[in-house]
Design a protein around this motif. Structure first.
Motif, PDB file in Angstrom:
ATOM      1  N   VAL A 163      -3.665  -8.041  11.000  1.00  0.00           N
ATOM      2  CA  VAL A 163      -3.597  -7.738  12.428  1.00  0.00           C
ATOM      3  C   VAL A 163      -2.243  -7.164  12.820  1.00  0.00           C
ATOM      4  N   ARG A 164      -1.156  -7.780  12.356  1.00  0.00           N
ATOM      5  CA  ARG A 164       0.174  -7.423  12.848  1.00  0.00           C
ATOM      6  C   ARG A 164       0.872  -6.347  12.020  1.00  0.00           C
ATOM      7  N   LEU A 165       0.475  -6.196  10.758  1.00  0.00           N
ATOM      8  CA  LEU A 165       1.159  -5.234   9.889  1.00  0.00           C
ATOM      9  C   LEU A 165       1.134  -3.806  10.439  1.00  0.00           C
ATOM     10  N   PRO A 166       0.005  -3.324  10.982  1.00  0.00           N
ATOM     11  CA  PRO A 166       0.019  -1.949  11.506  1.00  0.00           C
ATOM     12  C   PRO A 166       0.845  -1.764  12.774  1.00  0.00           C
ATOM     13  N   LYS A 167       1.224  -2.877  13.418  1.00  0.00           N
ATOM     14  CA  LYS A 167       1.906  -2.780  14.716  1.00  0.00           C
ATOM     15  C   LYS A 167       3.425  -2.725  14.609  1.00  0.00           C
ATOM     16  N   TYR A 168       3.981  -3.416  13.606  1.00  0.00           N
ATOM     17  CA  TYR A 168       5.430  -3.628  13.586  1.00  0.00           C
ATOM     18  C   TYR A 168       5.998  -3.339  12.205  1.00  0.00           C
ATOM     19  N   GLU A 216      -0.722 -16.510  12.275  1.00  0.00           N
ATOM     20  CA  GLU A 216      -1.840 -15.567  12.277  1.00  0.00           C
ATOM     21  C   GLU A 216      -2.351 -15.460  10.846  1.00  0.00           C
ATOM     22  N   LYS A 217      -3.652 -15.607  10.657  1.00  0.00           N
ATOM     23  CA  LYS A 217      -4.195 -15.487   9.312  1.00  0.00           C
ATOM     24  C   LYS A 217      -3.969 -14.076   8.778  1.00  0.00           C
ATOM     25  N   ILE A 218      -3.663 -13.990   7.487  1.00  0.00           N
ATOM     26  CA  ILE A 218      -3.320 -12.668   6.949  1.00  0.00           C
ATOM     27  C   ILE A 218      -4.559 -11.794   6.768  1.00  0.00           C
ATOM     28  N   GLY A 219      -5.741 -12.383   6.579  1.00  0.00           N
ATOM     29  CA  GLY A 219      -6.944 -11.571   6.481  1.00  0.00           C
ATOM     30  C   GLY A 219      -7.022 -10.788   5.180  1.00  0.00           C
ATOM     31  N   ARG A 220      -7.455  -9.545   5.267  1.00  0.00           N
ATOM     32  CA  ARG A 220      -7.758  -8.777   4.045  1.00  0.00           C
ATOM     33  C   ARG A 220      -6.540  -8.157   3.384  1.00  0.00           C
ATOM     34  N   MET A 221      -5.361  -8.237   4.005  1.00  0.00           N
ATOM     35  CA  MET A 221      -4.180  -7.600   3.431  1.00  0.00           C
ATOM     36  C   MET A 221      -2.919  -8.276   3.936  1.00  0.00           C
ATOM     37  N   ALA A 222      -1.835  -8.135   3.180  1.00  0.00           N
ATOM     38  CA  ALA A 222      -0.559  -8.706   3.618  1.00  0.00           C
ATOM     39  C   ALA A 222       0.597  -7.979   2.949  1.00  0.00           C
ATOM     40  N   MET A 223       1.726  -8.004   3.627  1.00  0.00           N
ATOM     41  CA  MET A 223       3.001  -7.523   3.089  1.00  0.00           C
ATOM     42  C   MET A 223       3.967  -8.699   3.058  1.00  0.00           C
ATOM     43  N   LEU A 224       4.745  -8.792   1.989  1.00  0.00           N
ATOM     44  CA  LEU A 224       5.781  -9.818   1.879  1.00  0.00           C
ATOM     45  C   LEU A 224       7.089  -9.138   1.501  1.00  0.00           C
ATOM     46  N   VAL A 225       8.170  -9.492   2.202  1.00  0.00           N
ATOM     47  CA  VAL A 225       9.486  -8.893   1.999  1.00  0.00           C
ATOM     48  C   VAL A 225      10.484 -10.002   1.699  1.00  0.00           C
ATOM     49  N   MET A 280      27.285   0.771  -8.128  1.00  0.00           N
ATOM     50  CA  MET A 280      26.843   0.364  -6.805  1.00  0.00           C
ATOM     51  C   MET A 280      25.354   0.041  -6.855  1.00  0.00           C
ATOM     52  N   ALA A 281      24.934  -0.897  -6.022  1.00  0.00           N
ATOM     53  CA  ALA A 281      23.517  -1.214  -5.886  1.00  0.00           C
ATOM     54  C   ALA A 281      22.991  -0.647  -4.583  1.00  0.00           C
ATOM     55  N   MET A 282      21.701  -0.354  -4.558  1.00  0.00           N
ATOM     56  CA  MET A 282      21.095   0.212  -3.352  1.00  0.00           C
ATOM     57  C   MET A 282      19.655  -0.267  -3.239  1.00  0.00           C
ATOM     58  N   ALA A 283      19.156  -0.286  -2.027  1.00  0.00           N
ATOM     59  CA  ALA A 283      17.760  -0.629  -1.774  1.00  0.00           C
ATOM     60  C   ALA A 283      17.266   0.263  -0.643  1.00  0.00           C
ATOM     61  N   TRP A 284      16.377   1.185  -0.980  1.00  0.00           N
ATOM     62  CA  TRP A 284      15.756   2.058   0.019  1.00  0.00           C
ATOM     63  C   TRP A 284      14.410   1.460   0.401  1.00  0.00           C
ATOM     64  N   ASN A 285      14.002   1.636   1.656  1.00  0.00           N
ATOM     65  CA  ASN A 285      12.721   1.082   2.079  1.00  0.00           C
ATOM     66  C   ASN A 285      11.967   2.028   3.015  1.00  0.00           C
ATOM     67  N   PRO A 286      11.607   3.214   2.510  1.00  0.00           N
ATOM     68  CA  PRO A 286      10.793   4.113   3.331  1.00  0.00           C
ATOM     69  C   PRO A 286       9.456   3.470   3.671  1.00  0.00           C
ATOM     70  N   SER A 287       8.930   3.807   4.841  1.00  0.00           N
ATOM     71  CA  SER A 287       7.686   3.174   5.276  1.00  0.00           C
ATOM     72  C   SER A 287       6.886   4.118   6.159  1.00  0.00           C
ATOM     73  N   LEU A 288       5.587   3.870   6.171  1.00  0.00           N
ATOM     74  CA  LEU A 288       4.649   4.458   7.110  1.00  0.00           C
ATOM     75  C   LEU A 288       3.849   3.306   7.699  1.00  0.00           C
ATOM     76  N   VAL A 289       3.011   3.581   8.658  1.00  0.00           N
ATOM     77  CA  VAL A 289       2.206   2.516   9.254  1.00  0.00           C
ATOM     78  C   VAL A 289       1.355   1.860   8.166  1.00  0.00           C
ATOM     79  N   GLY A 290       1.587   0.560   7.929  1.00  0.00           N
ATOM     80  CA  GLY A 290       0.802  -0.174   6.949  1.00  0.00           C
ATOM     81  C   GLY A 290       1.206   0.035   5.514  1.00  0.00           C
ATOM     82  N   ALA A 291       2.324   0.709   5.255  1.00  0.00           N
ATOM     83  CA  ALA A 291       2.750   0.961   3.876  1.00  0.00           C
ATOM     84  C   ALA A 291       4.274   1.002   3.810  1.00  0.00           C
ATOM     85  N   LYS A 292       4.820   0.451   2.758  1.00  0.00           N
ATOM     86  CA  LYS A 292       6.270   0.386   2.580  1.00  0.00           C
ATOM     87  C   LYS A 292       6.555   0.155   1.099  1.00  0.00           C
ATOM     88  N   ILE A 293       7.735   0.543   0.666  1.00  0.00           N
ATOM     89  CA  ILE A 293       8.130   0.308  -0.724  1.00  0.00           C
ATOM     90  C   ILE A 293       9.613  -0.046  -0.756  1.00  0.00           C
TER      91      ILE A 293
END
Length: 373
Positions: free
Chosen positions: A201-206, A214-223, A322-335
């Motif tokens: 429910v919330r992943l596509p919004k924020y 909120e129950k995670i339902g059919r999908m989830a992201m963990l960071v 040096m260390a780095m962490a990039w986090n490009p994202s689109l609605v519902g997707a991130k890496i």
């Protein structure tokens, strides 16, 4: 048996590292024309003590002890509540640090000690923000011993991520998922500085999804932003409890391709604003001209979750170790993973778990969403 963060590394190795860092700190004193240098931030204390911690409150920027260095001496400043534990567990007794221990109720005693050993001269500090750039660069370019510790932190953080998501189920709430992530990190000796979780429910919004009931339902992201020896391992993973839709699979693929272009440009001497503009162009080529504005894209990491966040004006450059962490994202997707830049411009993925399904993108193994159905 579940692997854990090893006890703080051998004191001889840490003593050698601390000696090198004291040399750099005294060079900074001379550069700044100062009599004393104070480091009380959790990040700087870990750096100056070769992986020690002055943290008690997890969310604090500063801790219960600080480092004081002059041209002729070096001390750990703390109070009588904390001293014995820090001596036993956080700062090697073989180092050049002495101890200045004040009663906890007499904060003025610490300041009097600083005034005495600096003879009332100029004092620079991380809190005042007046440290020479040379010292800041030393903090961001890691020594071999720091890299060894970082590899351990990254390995354990990625294993914790895999463990939690392979155990997750659709009826878990976001807070259950985040809590399981925090528990998996703690049991490995890592501190969960950040555990973001979002479900269907919330992943596509924020983009920044602080977990809710909120129950995670059919999908989830963990960071995760997981901290060990003061060093941050940052990573993001997804789970689906059925097959990805064509649109979902496409967006994850696009995010991987956007990230790959940025990673290809991560070379010694490259400025962070160059990487930012590379990402901006990559989003536009994928058909998302405004996506660069919808979330920060990451940057360098190390003793802070982000040492420097890349933006259009960031002139800081990448250098070896040096260390780095990039986090490009689109609605519902991130890496996101944490990478180390080597002298030959090779990128080492510190948070790669070989047990997580991945795909090769531009010669690098990148995580796929876990499909569990």
């Amino acid at each position: 048996m579940q692997s854990q963060l090893s006890p703080t590394p051998a004191s001889d190795d840490r003593t050698t590292e601390i000696s090198q860092k004291l040399t750099w700190m005294r060079e900074a004193l001379q550069e700044a024309g100062a009599s004393g240098l104070r480091l009380s931030g959790i990040d700087w204390f870990a750096w100056a003590t070769a992986g020690g911690s002055n943290m008690v409150l997890l969310a604090a920027d500063t801790g219960v002890a600080e480092v004081l260095v002059t041209l002729n001496g070096a001390w750990i400043l703390t109070d009588e509540i904390e001293a014995q534990r820090l001596q036993d567990e956080e700062v090697p007794s073989s180092s050049d640090y002495q101890w200045a221990i004040a009663p906890w109720a007499k904060k003025a005693d610490r300041e009097s000690f600083v005034q005495k050993v600096t003879q009332g001269g100029k004092v620079i500090s991380d809190i005042e923000g007046n440290l020479p750039r040379s010292l800041i660069d030393h903090k961001r370019m890691l020594l071999p011993s720091e890299i060894d510790r970082y590899r351990q932190v990254g390995k354990l953080a990625s294993e914790a991520m895999t463990e939690v998501l392979t155990q997750a189920s659709p009826d878990w709430t976001e807070v259950q998922l985040a809590g399981a992530g925090a528990a998996a990190l703690w049991t490995r000796g890592l501190r969960p500085a950040l555990t973001l979780a979002a479900g269907e429910v919330r992943l596509p919004k924020y983009r920044h999804t602080l977990p809710k009931q909120e129950k995670i339902g059919r999908m989830a992201m963990l960071v995760f932003c997981a901290r060990g020896f003061g060093l941050y391992a940052n990573l993001t993973r997804f789970i689906y409890f059925d097959q990805l839709s064509e649109q979902e699979a496409t967006r994850h693929q696009q995010v991987r391709e956007i990230e790959a272009i940025a990673l290809d440009h991560c070379q010694t001497g490259t400025s962070l604003n160059q990487i930012y503009h590379t990402l901006k162009n990559a989003y536009e080529q994928q058909g998302y001209p405004t996506a660069i504005h919808e979330h920060h894209q990451g940057g360098t990491t190390g003793y802070l979750s982000r040492e420097v966040v890349a933006d259009p004006e960031t002139s800081d450059r990448l250098y070896a170790n040096m260390a780095m962490a990039w986090n490009p994202s689109l609605v519902g997707a991130k890496i996101e993973d944490t990478f180390l830049l080597h002298e030959d411009d090779r990128l080492e993925n510190l948070t790669l778990d070989p047990h997580w399904k991945s795909i090769e993108v531009n010669g690098r193994q990148r995580p796929l969403p876990l499909e569990k159905f």
